[in-house]
Design an enzyme around this catalytic site. Structure first.
Site, short mmCIF file in Angstrom:
data_model
loop_
_atom_site.label_atom_id
_atom_site.label_comp_id
_atom_site.label_asym_id
_atom_site.label_seq_id
_atom_site.Cartn_x
_atom_site.Cartn_y
_atom_site.Cartn_z
N GLU A 295 49.92 -30.25 16.38
CA GLU A 295 50.72 -31.19 17.18
C GLU A 295 51.34 -30.48 18.38
OE1 GLU A 295 54.78 -33.91 16.69
OE2 GLU A 295 54.30 -32.35 15.23
N LYS A 360 51.42 -41.45 19.30
CA LYS A 360 52.24 -41.56 18.09
C LYS A 360 53.08 -42.83 18.11
CE LYS A 360 55.56 -38.85 15.36
NZ LYS A 360 56.39 -37.63 15.32
N CYS A 413 52.62 -35.61 12.71
CA CYS A 413 53.84 -35.12 12.08
C CYS A 413 54.24 -36.01 10.91
CB CYS A 413 54.94 -35.01 13.13
SG CYS A 413 56.45 -34.17 12.55
#
Length: 537
Positions: A295, A360, A413
């Site tokens: 990430e 995201k 994440c």
């Protein structure tokens, strides 16, 4: 004195305790309960601590308003004791830029648990409202805490980290029940099973009927183990043909990872490490069909740096693609100032072309955005990533198309901790790709807990999970939750592995939380029915 008499004495002393001693008992029981989570996985401790929760609620009946406020207070102390040692590692993130954020560390380490403890408080209060003076109160507590945990996972963006159901994720055979009922069903079973010994103090030790509840709980636990063992034996790990993974774990420190002046250093490390030979027969990255970086891999906007894209194209050979996390600038008119960004995943072909992008959806509060962002920034606050205006959430979750490989569902994440976020009914991918940067949390229990939760997503969905973590723990997990390959915490290196094949959709994948809801509804019916029946006598 026999064990049953000792247990009865201990239970009655907890029931009769009041004031600060009661708070200390609840706090200690909660703290010990945190040992059931990774990396300790000492779940038998809950056979001691959850009965304490039952006895605390028993004793709350001496308070006002049917004991509901007293039960809530006990639940709050239990929750605070559970969350402080379970989430202490969040404080590490405030030391990355200590000059700016260190003063907030006590507020984070104590403030977040102080908020999360409201949910066990609600669970204890609801349980007291449904309470019966017999074995049915175990079901009341299990149902109430499951409702409270579900709310914790959904309200105000949700944070279901270390939900009680994760206690049943080790050994792996126990965790297989998640393929049927998911995390929330596992949470109900965990509370019901571990709280069951509390009823042994309800009458004379010679009364065999007292043992029905704990024996039933042990039978359920044994059935879970048998089911899991059989399921694992029938689901050997199978691999996707001609798909070879290489996960690069750079173990970069945070002050380098987000420093634009370290651009050349970061790229050199990534390129060198990615092409490292992993054995005498290895030819580096040319052995892989999919190279994966973690990430937010770069301290710059990747697709706006032509030299970086050219270096990636030089690294990749025909037949190899790169999946990498990166901050992505929004589409703006030429010359416009970039003030906000997306946290994204790119799929990049061997010629440097971008094949697919995912932004995201589930952003981290205080890490990637601030609640009431404009007001908080006017007051001088900034989130940990220091992105003015906060990150921009993506629009929708979608699978990534990858040449010569199954389509992948991206999770960035902590998106991997939300079971409800993985909705693949109409667009089932072949695997889950989870890129993360757990470097914020140092060498602590946090990354182990994160891996534990990602592994349960694999079991729930029947999909392999591939994790690329900056500082670890990177892993390849098959759809039954077996860790096929792993690169430990704080290690720099590459992890080579084949891609496990998906299995047919599990019960949970087909019906989501409906089975858990049915169990919860049935338990509530039994408890309410018992209360009504007792009142009629």
């Amino acid at each position: 004195m026999r064990f049953s008499d000792q247990l009865r004495t201990a239970g009655l002393s907890i029931i009769l305790t009041w004031g600060w001693k009661r708070a200390v008992i609840a706090l200690m029981a909660g703290a010990l309960s945190s040992l059931a989570m990774a990396p300790f996985n000492a779940w038998p401790i809950l056979f001691l601590t959850f009965p304490v929760a039952v006895w605390l609620i028993d004793g709350a009946g001496a308070g006002k308003w049917r004991g509901i406020p007293a039960a809530a207070i006990s639940g709050y102390w239990f929750g605070l004791g559970y969350f402080v040692p379970g989430l202490y590692w969040i404080g590490y993130a405030f030391l990355v830029d200590a000059q700016t954020f260190a003063w907030l560390l006590p507020f984070a380490v104590l403030g977040l648990p102080a908020y999360l403890a409201l949910f066990p408080a609600l669970g204890f209060a609801l349980a007291r409202l449904l309470w019966t003076p017999d074995g049915f109160r175990v079901l009341a507590l299990a149902a109430s805490l499951t409702i409270a945990e579900w709310l914790r996972g959904h309200l105000l963006s949700g944070f279901p980290w270390n939900a009680f159901g994760y206690a049943l994720s080790e050994p792996l055979a126990l965790a297989q029940t998640a393929s049927l009922i998911g995390l929330w069903g596992m949470t109900f079973l965990a509370v019901a099973i571990f709280a069951s010994p509390a009823v042994l103090i309800d009458g004379k030790s010679s009364n065999r009927r007292l043992w029905r509840v704990p024996v039933t709980a042990l039978v359920v636990l044994a059935a879970m183990l048998v089911f899991g063992a059989v399921r694992l034996s029938r689901l050997p790990t199978a691999m996707v043909a001609n798909v070879k993974l290489r996960i690069m774990q750079p173990n970069l420190q945070q002050d380098v990872k987000f420093n634009y002046s370290a651009k050349a250093e970061v790229m050199k490390k990534y390129l060198t490490l990615s092409d490292r030979a992993s054995g005498p027969q290895s030819t580096g990255v040319r052995d892989a069909s999919i190279l994966i970086w973690p990430e937010s891999a770069f301290p710059f906007f990747l697709t706006r740096e032509a030299d970086a894209m050219a270096q990636i194209a030089d690294l990749l050979s025909p037949g190899t693609v790169l999946i990498t996390g990166s901050v992505r600038a929004p589409d703006l008119p030429p010359g416009a100032r970039i003030t906000r960004a997306y946290n994204s995943i790119y799929v990049i072909d061997h010629d440097g072309s971008v094949l697919s992008v995912y932004d995201k959806l589930h952003l981290v509060p205080f890490g990637e955005y601030l609640p009431f962002q404009d007001l908080m920034e006017k007051l001088g606050f900034v989130q940990l990533t220091k992105v003015h205006g906060g990150f921009i959430p993506g629009q929708r979750r979608h699978a990534l198309d990858i040449p010569a490989a199954p389509r992948a569902l991206p999770l960035i994440c902590y998106e991997a901790i939300f079971p409800g976020d993985i909705d693949v009914h109409d667009d089932r991918p072949g695997w889950i790709i989870n890129v993360t940067n757990d470097g914020w949390f140092g060498i602590s229990t946090g990354p182990y807990q994160h891996l534990q939760q990602a592994r349960l997503r694999a079991i729930e969905e029947g999909l392999p999970v591939v994790r690329a973590a900056n500082t670890g723990i990177s892993a390849v997990i098959d759809p039954a939750g077996r860790i096929v390959a792993e690169l430990g915490l704080g290690i720099e290196g590459v992890l080579d592995a084949s891609l496990p094949a998906a299995i047919p959709p599990t019960v949970y994948a087909r019906f989501n939380d409906i089975p858990a809801a049915i169990i919860l509804f049935a338990a509530l019916l039994l408890v309410v029915g018992r209360r009504v029946a007792r009142r009629s006598f």
